[in-house]
Motif scaffolding. Sequence first.
Motif, PDB file in Angstrom:
ATOM      1  N   ASN A   1      -8.537  -4.937 -13.871  1.00  0.00           N
ATOM      2  CA  ASN A   1      -8.676  -3.593 -13.325  1.00  0.00           C
ATOM      3  C   ASN A   1      -8.824  -2.653 -14.515  1.00  0.00           C
ATOM      4  O   ASN A   1      -8.057  -2.772 -15.480  1.00  0.00           O
ATOM      5  CB  ASN A   1      -7.424  -3.233 -12.496  1.00  0.00           C
ATOM      6  CG  ASN A   1      -7.541  -1.871 -11.841  1.00  0.00           C
ATOM      7  OD1 ASN A   1      -7.310  -0.840 -12.473  1.00  0.00           O
ATOM      8  ND2 ASN A   1      -7.926  -1.860 -10.578  1.00  0.00           N
TER       9      ASN A   1
ATOM     10  N   GLN B   1      -5.889  -3.908  -7.833  1.00  0.00           N
ATOM     11  CA  GLN B   1      -5.932  -2.463  -7.571  1.00  0.00           C
ATOM     12  C   GLN B   1      -4.652  -1.948  -6.929  1.00  0.00           C
ATOM     13  O   GLN B   1      -4.256  -0.797  -7.136  1.00  0.00           O
ATOM     14  CB  GLN B   1      -7.163  -2.037  -6.747  1.00  0.00           C
ATOM     15  CG  GLN B   1      -7.296  -2.673  -5.390  1.00  0.00           C
ATOM     16  CD  GLN B   1      -8.228  -3.887  -5.410  1.00  0.00           C
ATOM     17  OE1 GLN B   1      -8.196  -4.711  -6.322  1.00  0.00           O
ATOM     18  NE2 GLN B   1      -9.076  -4.010  -4.416  1.00  0.00           N
ATOM     19  N   SER B   2      -3.964  -2.810  -6.178  1.00  0.00           N
ATOM     20  CA  SER B   2      -2.702  -2.380  -5.553  1.00  0.00           C
ATOM     21  C   SER B   2      -1.626  -2.181  -6.616  1.00  0.00           C
ATOM     22  O   SER B   2      -0.841  -1.228  -6.547  1.00  0.00           O
ATOM     23  CB  SER B   2      -2.231  -3.416  -4.534  1.00  0.00           C
ATOM     24  OG  SER B   2      -3.214  -3.616  -3.553  1.00  0.00           O
TER      25      SER B   2
ATOM     26  N   LYS C   1      -0.427   0.107 -17.792  1.00  0.00           N
ATOM     27  CA  LYS C   1      -1.368   1.028 -17.139  1.00  0.00           C
ATOM     28  C   LYS C   1      -1.736   2.149 -18.104  1.00  0.00           C
ATOM     29  O   LYS C   1      -0.863   2.729 -18.754  1.00  0.00           O
ATOM     30  CB  LYS C   1      -0.759   1.628 -15.870  1.00  0.00           C
ATOM     31  CG  LYS C   1      -1.769   2.501 -15.133  1.00  0.00           C
ATOM     32  CD  LYS C   1      -1.276   2.925 -13.775  1.00  0.00           C
ATOM     33  CE  LYS C   1      -2.240   3.930 -13.176  1.00  0.00           C
ATOM     34  NZ  LYS C   1      -1.804   4.345 -11.834  1.00  0.00           N
TER      35      LYS C   1
ATOM     36  N   TRP D   1      -7.266  -7.855  -3.579  1.00  0.00           N
ATOM     37  CA  TRP D   1      -6.447  -6.643  -3.366  1.00  0.00           C
ATOM     38  C   TRP D   1      -5.324  -6.444  -4.385  1.00  0.00           C
ATOM     39  O   TRP D   1      -4.872  -5.313  -4.586  1.00  0.00           O
ATOM     40  CB  TRP D   1      -5.846  -6.647  -1.946  1.00  0.00           C
ATOM     41  CG  TRP D   1      -5.036  -7.876  -1.622  1.00  0.00           C
ATOM     42  CD1 TRP D   1      -5.469  -9.011  -1.003  1.00  0.00           C
ATOM     43  CD2 TRP D   1      -3.644  -8.116  -1.926  1.00  0.00           C
ATOM     44  NE1 TRP D   1      -4.443  -9.930  -0.900  1.00  0.00           N
ATOM     45  CE2 TRP D   1      -3.314  -9.401  -1.451  1.00  0.00           C
ATOM     46  CE3 TRP D   1      -2.641  -7.355  -2.550  1.00  0.00           C
ATOM     47  CZ2 TRP D   1      -2.034  -9.958  -1.593  1.00  0.00           C
ATOM     48  CZ3 TRP D   1      -1.369  -7.904  -2.688  1.00  0.00           C
ATOM     49  CH2 TRP D   1      -1.080  -9.192  -2.201  1.00  0.00           C
TER      50      TRP D   1
ATOM     51  N   ALA E   1       1.538   3.048  -3.415  1.00  0.00           N
ATOM     52  CA  ALA E   1       0.498   3.698  -4.225  1.00  0.00           C
ATOM     53  C   ALA E   1       0.973   5.100  -4.606  1.00  0.00           C
ATOM     54  O   ALA E   1       1.510   5.829  -3.765  1.00  0.00           O
ATOM     55  CB  ALA E   1      -0.806   3.770  -3.437  1.00  0.00           C
TER      56      ALA E   1
ATOM     57  N   GLN F   1       0.817  -1.219   0.000  1.00  0.00           N
ATOM     58  CA  GLN F   1       0.000   0.000   0.000  1.00  0.00           C
ATOM     59  C   GLN F   1       0.852   1.272   0.000  1.00  0.00           C
ATOM     60  O   GLN F   1       0.472   2.285  -0.576  1.00  0.00           O
ATOM     61  CB  GLN F   1      -0.962   0.018   1.200  1.00  0.00           C
ATOM     62  CG  GLN F   1      -1.916  -1.176   1.265  1.00  0.00           C
ATOM     63  CD  GLN F   1      -2.649  -1.442  -0.062  1.00  0.00           C
ATOM     64  OE1 GLN F   1      -2.969  -0.499  -0.796  1.00  0.00           O
ATOM     65  NE2 GLN F   1      -2.908  -2.709  -0.362  1.00  0.00           N
TER      66      GLN F   1
ATOM     67  N   ALA G   1      -2.179  -1.554  -9.847  1.00  0.00           N
ATOM     68  CA  ALA G   1      -2.586  -0.394 -10.658  1.00  0.00           C
ATOM     69  C   ALA G   1      -2.246   0.910  -9.936  1.00  0.00           C
ATOM     70  O   ALA G   1      -1.763   1.875 -10.552  1.00  0.00           O
ATOM     71  CB  ALA G   1      -4.076  -0.462 -10.966  1.00  0.00           C
ATOM     72  N   ALA G   2      -2.454   0.938  -8.636  1.00  0.00           N
ATOM     73  CA  ALA G   2      -2.193   2.165  -7.877  1.00  0.00           C
ATOM     74  C   ALA G   2      -0.704   2.491  -7.819  1.00  0.00           C
ATOM     75  O   ALA G   2      -0.315   3.656  -7.763  1.00  0.00           O
ATOM     76  CB  ALA G   2      -2.755   2.031  -6.459  1.00  0.00           C
TER      77      ALA G   2
ATOM     78  N   GLU H   1      -7.847   0.204 -15.069  1.00  0.00           N
ATOM     79  CA  GLU H   1      -6.654   0.999 -15.401  1.00  0.00           C
ATOM     80  C   GLU H   1      -5.583   0.177 -16.113  1.00  0.00           C
ATOM     81  O   GLU H   1      -4.604   0.732 -16.612  1.00  0.00           O
ATOM     82  CB  GLU H   1      -6.048   1.584 -14.124  1.00  0.00           C
ATOM     83  CG  GLU H   1      -6.886   2.682 -13.494  1.00  0.00           C
ATOM     84  CD  GLU H   1      -6.096   3.385 -12.410  1.00  0.00           C
ATOM     85  OE1 GLU H   1      -5.659   4.514 -12.676  1.00  0.00           O
ATOM     86  OE2 GLU H   1      -5.925   2.801 -11.328  1.00  0.00           O
TER      87      GLU H   1
END
Length: 160
Positions: A137, A117-118, A159, A114, A89, A86, A120-121, A139
């Motif tokens: 995702n 999205q992790s 991405k 999780w 991000a 996290q 992608a972020a 993105e």
Amino acid sequence: MSRLDSFISRMQSQREIINHVKDNAMIAPDGVILEIGLGNGRTYDHIRESFPNNRIIVFDRAVGSHPASTPPEKDLVLGDIKDTIQQFAGTNVALAHADIGTAYAEKDARTLTWLPQSVAAALAPGGIAVSGLPLDNPELEPLPLPVGVEPGRYYFYRKR
Ligand code: SAM
């Protein structure tokens, strides 16, 4: 396909996609790479050899790699990746490689709550994701697989 065939296909896919990213200069020469799942350190070693000038930050619960392919302590992030990733991000990562599938459907389903999205972020726009589990995702745009990679065995994205 036997489990041996499937294992060989996974190894081949990892190598082909990493080589493709390198050969086509798909990432910034100074971009950060995330190796998600150190394990024995084989893919870490291949990524390190392929991208000698990029910093590689490596995740796992604990170090279990061969001494010849153990990352320096400053580049190791230990703990549950669900939590540790996290902090990346918005950090404009150039390439994320995730090899944390288990072939146990329930475990992989939990990871997929999780991981997409992790990743992608963490990625910069245009950043590349390579994964043994599908990263659904909005993105992440799927990219054509290099020759030698069996569809559904490994996954490759950029991405948006
Ligand atoms: N690509 C590696 C290689 O070439 O040696 C193998 C990676 S191995 C299949 C997967 C690794 O991811 C294991 O070492 C496991 O401990 C780690 N892993 C899986 N899920 C994790 C999680 N949620 N948090 C931390 N580590 C995890």
